[in-house]
Design a protein around this motif. Sequence first.
Motif, mmCIF file in Angstrom:
data_model
loop_
_atom_site.group_PDB
_atom_site.id
_atom_site.type_symbol
_atom_site.label_atom_id
_atom_site.label_comp_id
_atom_site.label_asym_id
_atom_site.label_seq_id
_atom_site.Cartn_x
_atom_site.Cartn_y
_atom_site.Cartn_z
ATOM 1 N N LEU A 14 53.809 13.783 38.568
ATOM 2 C CA LEU A 14 53.134 12.535 38.928
ATOM 3 C C LEU A 14 51.633 12.768 39.115
ATOM 4 O O LEU A 14 50.819 11.965 38.658
ATOM 5 C CB LEU A 14 53.761 11.960 40.204
ATOM 6 N N SER A 15 51.269 13.890 39.754
ATOM 7 C CA SER A 15 49.835 14.160 39.962
ATOM 8 C C SER A 15 49.128 14.429 38.635
ATOM 9 O O SER A 15 48.033 13.904 38.391
ATOM 10 C CB SER A 15 49.624 15.379 40.865
ATOM 11 N N ASP A 34 52.954 20.564 29.914
ATOM 12 C CA ASP A 34 54.133 20.659 30.798
ATOM 13 C C ASP A 34 55.304 21.247 30.015
ATOM 14 O O ASP A 34 55.512 20.891 28.854
ATOM 15 C CB ASP A 34 54.538 19.278 31.346
ATOM 16 N N PRO A 35 56.088 22.141 30.656
ATOM 17 C CA PRO A 35 57.205 22.758 29.931
ATOM 18 C C PRO A 35 58.329 21.784 29.585
ATOM 19 O O PRO A 35 59.080 22.030 28.639
ATOM 20 C CB PRO A 35 57.717 23.833 30.899
ATOM 21 N N ARG A 49 63.996 10.556 43.967
ATOM 22 C CA ARG A 49 63.156 10.056 45.052
ATOM 23 C C ARG A 49 62.588 8.671 44.757
ATOM 24 O O ARG A 49 62.485 8.249 43.610
ATOM 25 C CB ARG A 49 61.982 11.015 45.278
ATOM 26 N N TYR A 51 59.064 6.486 46.280
ATOM 27 C CA TYR A 51 57.858 6.837 47.025
ATOM 28 C C TYR A 51 57.298 5.644 47.782
ATOM 29 O O TYR A 51 57.208 4.542 47.228
ATOM 30 C CB TYR A 51 56.789 7.381 46.061
ATOM 31 N N ALA A 52 56.930 5.907 49.025
ATOM 32 C CA ALA A 52 56.177 4.918 49.790
ATOM 33 C C ALA A 52 54.716 5.136 49.411
ATOM 34 O O ALA A 52 54.093 6.088 49.864
ATOM 35 C CB ALA A 52 56.388 5.153 51.279
ATOM 36 N N VAL A 139 52.097 27.024 30.691
ATOM 37 C CA VAL A 139 50.900 27.867 30.800
ATOM 38 C C VAL A 139 51.328 29.208 31.397
ATOM 39 O O VAL A 139 51.959 29.244 32.455
ATOM 40 C CB VAL A 139 49.837 27.198 31.706
ATOM 41 N N ASP A 292 50.884 18.825 44.827
ATOM 42 C CA ASP A 292 51.672 19.844 45.529
ATOM 43 C C ASP A 292 51.189 21.261 45.229
ATOM 44 O O ASP A 292 51.479 22.187 45.986
ATOM 45 C CB ASP A 292 53.166 19.709 45.154
ATOM 46 N N GLY A 302 55.962 10.323 54.574
ATOM 47 C CA GLY A 302 55.861 9.809 53.197
ATOM 48 C C GLY A 302 54.440 9.896 52.657
ATOM 49 O O GLY A 302 53.933 8.954 52.054
ATOM 50 N N LEU A 305 52.709 12.565 48.057
ATOM 51 C CA LEU A 305 52.165 12.051 46.800
ATOM 52 C C LEU A 305 50.877 11.272 47.049
ATOM 53 O O LEU A 305 49.926 11.355 46.262
ATOM 54 C CB LEU A 305 53.208 11.164 46.103
ATOM 55 N N ASN A 306 50.828 10.537 48.160
ATOM 56 C CA ASN A 306 49.594 9.808 48.484
ATOM 57 C C ASN A 306 48.417 10.775 48.587
ATOM 58 O O ASN A 306 47.330 10.488 48.101
ATOM 59 C CB ASN A 306 49.767 9.042 49.801
HETATM 60 C C1 LIG Z 1 62.518 13.922 49.955
HETATM 61 C C2 LIG Z 1 61.079 13.669 49.628
HETATM 62 C C3 LIG Z 1 60.562 12.388 49.743
HETATM 63 C C4 LIG Z 1 59.221 12.135 49.458
HETATM 64 N N1 LIG Z 1 58.732 10.873 49.649
HETATM 65 C C5 LIG Z 1 57.432 10.649 49.480
HETATM 66 C C6 LIG Z 1 56.863 9.347 49.750
HETATM 67 O O1 LIG Z 1 57.565 8.410 50.149
HETATM 68 N N2 LIG Z 1 55.525 9.164 49.571
HETATM 69 C C7 LIG Z 1 54.724 10.186 49.157
HETATM 70 O O2 LIG Z 1 53.513 9.979 49.038
HETATM 71 N N3 LIG Z 1 55.224 11.405 48.873
HETATM 72 C C8 LIG Z 1 56.544 11.670 49.026
HETATM 73 N N4 LIG Z 1 57.046 12.905 48.744
HETATM 74 C C9 LIG Z 1 56.156 13.951 48.165
HETATM 75 C C10 LIG Z 1 56.096 13.846 46.624
HETATM 76 O O3 LIG Z 1 57.392 13.789 46.095
HETATM 77 C C11 LIG Z 1 55.353 15.032 46.017
HETATM 78 O O4 LIG Z 1 54.155 15.225 46.718
HETATM 79 C C12 LIG Z 1 55.033 14.796 44.538
HETATM 80 O O5 LIG Z 1 56.203 14.517 43.812
HETATM 81 C C13 LIG Z 1 54.344 16.034 43.942
HETATM 82 O O6 LIG Z 1 54.012 15.791 42.597
HETATM 83 P P1 LIG Z 1 53.177 16.881 41.763
HETATM 84 O O7 LIG Z 1 52.976 16.281 40.405
HETATM 85 O O8 LIG Z 1 51.972 17.311 42.517
HETATM 86 O O9 LIG Z 1 54.114 18.171 41.691
HETATM 87 P P2 LIG Z 1 55.505 18.396 40.924
HETATM 88 O O10 LIG Z 1 56.326 17.165 40.963
HETATM 89 O O11 LIG Z 1 56.093 19.630 41.479
HETATM 90 O O12 LIG Z 1 55.097 18.616 39.396
HETATM 91 C C14 LIG Z 1 54.691 19.852 38.906
HETATM 92 C C15 LIG Z 1 54.757 19.820 37.381
HETATM 93 O O13 LIG Z 1 54.196 21.049 36.895
HETATM 94 C C16 LIG Z 1 54.977 21.504 35.832
HETATM 95 N N5 LIG Z 1 54.772 22.966 35.697
HETATM 96 C C17 LIG Z 1 55.273 23.947 36.479
HETATM 97 N N6 LIG Z 1 54.873 25.157 36.021
HETATM 98 C C18 LIG Z 1 54.081 24.916 34.931
HETATM 99 C C19 LIG Z 1 53.358 25.759 34.035
HETATM 100 N N7 LIG Z 1 53.365 27.103 34.142
HETATM 101 N N8 LIG Z 1 52.661 25.173 33.035
HETATM 102 C C20 LIG Z 1 52.611 23.826 32.894
HETATM 103 N N9 LIG Z 1 53.281 22.991 33.734
HETATM 104 C C21 LIG Z 1 53.996 23.530 34.726
HETATM 105 C C22 LIG Z 1 56.411 21.118 36.217
HETATM 106 O O14 LIG Z 1 57.238 21.046 35.075
HETATM 107 C C23 LIG Z 1 56.188 19.745 36.858
HETATM 108 O O15 LIG Z 1 56.292 18.692 35.922
HETATM 109 C C24 LIG Z 1 58.374 13.184 49.027
HETATM 110 C C25 LIG Z 1 58.903 14.485 48.895
HETATM 111 C C26 LIG Z 1 60.225 14.725 49.204
HETATM 112 C C27 LIG Z 1 60.760 16.140 49.086
#
Ligand SMILES: Cc1cc2nc3c(=O)[nH]c(=O)nc-3n(C[C@H](O)[C@H](O)[C@H](O)COP(=O)(O)OP(=O)(O)OC[C@H]3O[C@@H](n4cnc5c(N)ncnc54)[C@H](O)[C@@H]3O)c2cc1C
Length: 404
Positions: A14-15, A34-35, A49, A51-52, A139, A292, A302, A305-306
Motif C-alpha cells: 500500500l505504501s 515487487d516480487p 485487513r 483500514y481506518a 530487489v 512499515d 489503527g 498505514l496512516n
Molecule cells: C491487524 C492489523 C490491523 C491494522 N489496521 C490498520 C488501520 O486500521 N489503520 C492503519 O492506518 N493501519 C493499520 N494497520 C497497519 C497497516 O496494515 C500497515 O502499516 C501497512 O499495511 C503497511 O504497508 P507497507 O506497504 O508499508 O508494507 P507491506 O504491506 O509489508 O508491503 C511491503 C511490500 O514489499 C514487498 N517486498 C518485500 N521484499 C521486497 C524486495 N526485496 N524487493 C521488492 N519488494 C519487496 C512485499 O512483497 C510487499 O508487497 C494494521 C496492521 C495490522 C497488523
Amino acid sequence: MMHDADILIAGGGLSGTALALALARAGRRVALIDPAAVETRAAEGFDGRSYALALGSVRMLRALGLGGPLAEQGQPILEIKVSDGRAGEGPSPLWLHFDHAEIEEGPMGHMIEDRFLRRALLEAVAADARIDHVAGARVVGQHPGAGHVTVTLDDGRQLSGALLVGCDGVQSGTARRAGIRRTGWRYGQTALVCALQHERPHHGIAHQFFMPEGPLAILPLPGNRASIVWTERDARARAIQALDDDGYLAALRPRFGEFLGEIALAGARYTYPLELSLAQDFAADRVALVGDAAHRVHPIAGQGLNAGLRDVAALAQVVDEAARRGEDIGAADVLARYARWRRFDTAALAVATDGFNRLFSNDNPLLRFGRDLGLGAVAHLPRLRRSFIREAAGLTGDLPALMR
Ligand SMILES: Cc1cc2nc3c(=O)[nH]c(=O)nc-3n(C[C@H](O)[C@H](O)[C@H](O)COP(=O)(O)OP(=O)(O)OC[C@H]3O[C@@H](n4cnc5c(N)ncnc54)[C@H](O)[C@@H]3O)c2cc1C
C-alpha cells in the motif's frame, strides 16, 4: 546520466503504490518493484485487513484520484466509542465518546477493506504511463554511486535511478543493505482479524474495548458489516484460530456483546503477529524508507498505514520541492529534510501505541481504576476531547500539502 527512472521503489504494497502515484502525479518517472504478481496482490483474499483511514489520509488518496473507490466502498467513521471491558461483562459504564460533529471537517476518517484499497491503487498505477511496474522481481542488491543508485533484481536485471525508496515492509532488505539498524520487540500478542455480518446497523460507530488480553476493535464497514481486530496472547490466538467457525464465534460473542444483535462470519479469518519495529534512521546514502519499512506499530490505534501515507506525502513534497529548485533529489541534504520531518512524529506514535497497549492490556485493578478515571475525565473535558478527535483524524502536526 540517463537513469531507468528518477526514483526506484522496492515494494509494491500500500505504501509503495501510493508513493509511486504521488511521485508520478508530480511528473517523476518511477520504477515500482515487487516480487508478487499484480494478480496475486489484487486477488480477493490476499489480505484480510480493513483500514481506518484518518481524514488526512482520505484527503491524500482523493488527491491521487482514488475518491471514487473511497466513496463507493468506504464507510465514513462518524463516532468512536472507547471503554474498558471484560469477556461476558460488556463494556464498563465509563465510555469515552468521540463524535465527528465536534469538529468542522466532517467524518474522522473512512474504513476501507484491503481488497478494495489495494486493487484501486494497483489499477491507478497501471493507468499511469510514468510508472514502470516491475512485478514478479525482488530487489536483492543496491549500489549507491556518484549521482545515482543501482539496484540488482533476483532475475539478474539492473535498474538505476537518482533515489531508492524502501517500501519493502518490516523486514526491509533496503534498510538492512543500507546499514540502517532497527529497534523493537514482539508483543507476544496476535491480532485475529475477520469481517462480520451483524443484525443491527452500526450507524458509522467504531468501538474499541480494552480487554485484559488486548484490545478488541469493532470497525464499521458498508452495510451491516464490521471488521474485527481482536488481540489475544499468541498461544490463545493460535487456539482460537484453530477452532471451527462456530467455536470461533462462540469465543468472540462474550467479548463482542449483544449491542449489534446476532453476528455471523462474512469471510475468511486471518491472524497477524504484532510487533514494534522502528528504523533508527529513515535515510541513508541515496536511500529513504517509507511505511512499515521505517516503522511498524501496534494496531491499537489503527495508525500504521496512516503514518506510512504521511511518509509518502512528506517524501513526495520534499522530492518535488528539491526538483523545482534544481537540486539532486537523492542528495544527502534533501533526504535529511525528509528524515527530520518524519522521524519525531513516528517515534512519538511508536511510544504512544506501545504505552497504550501496556496500560490497557492487563487486568490490574489499580490500573483498571485509573484507566476508567482517565476515560471519565477526558469524557468531561470538551477541549481535550476535541484535540483527541483531531489527532485521530490525522489533522494535527506539520501536515504535508497532499494531506491538507
Ligand atoms: C491487524 C492489523 C490491523 C491494522 N489496521 C490498520 C488501520 O486500521 N489503520 C492503519 O492506518 N493501519 C493499520 N494497520 C497497519 C497497516 O496494515 C500497515 O502499516 C501497512 O499495511 C503497511 O504497508 P507497507 O506497504 O508499508 O508494507 P507491506 O504491506 O509489508 O508491503 C511491503 C511490500 O514489499 C514487498 N517486498 C518485500 N521484499 C521486497 C524486495 N526485496 N524487493 C521488492 N519488494 C519487496 C512485499 O512483497 C510487499 O508487497 C494494521 C496492521 C495490522 C497488523
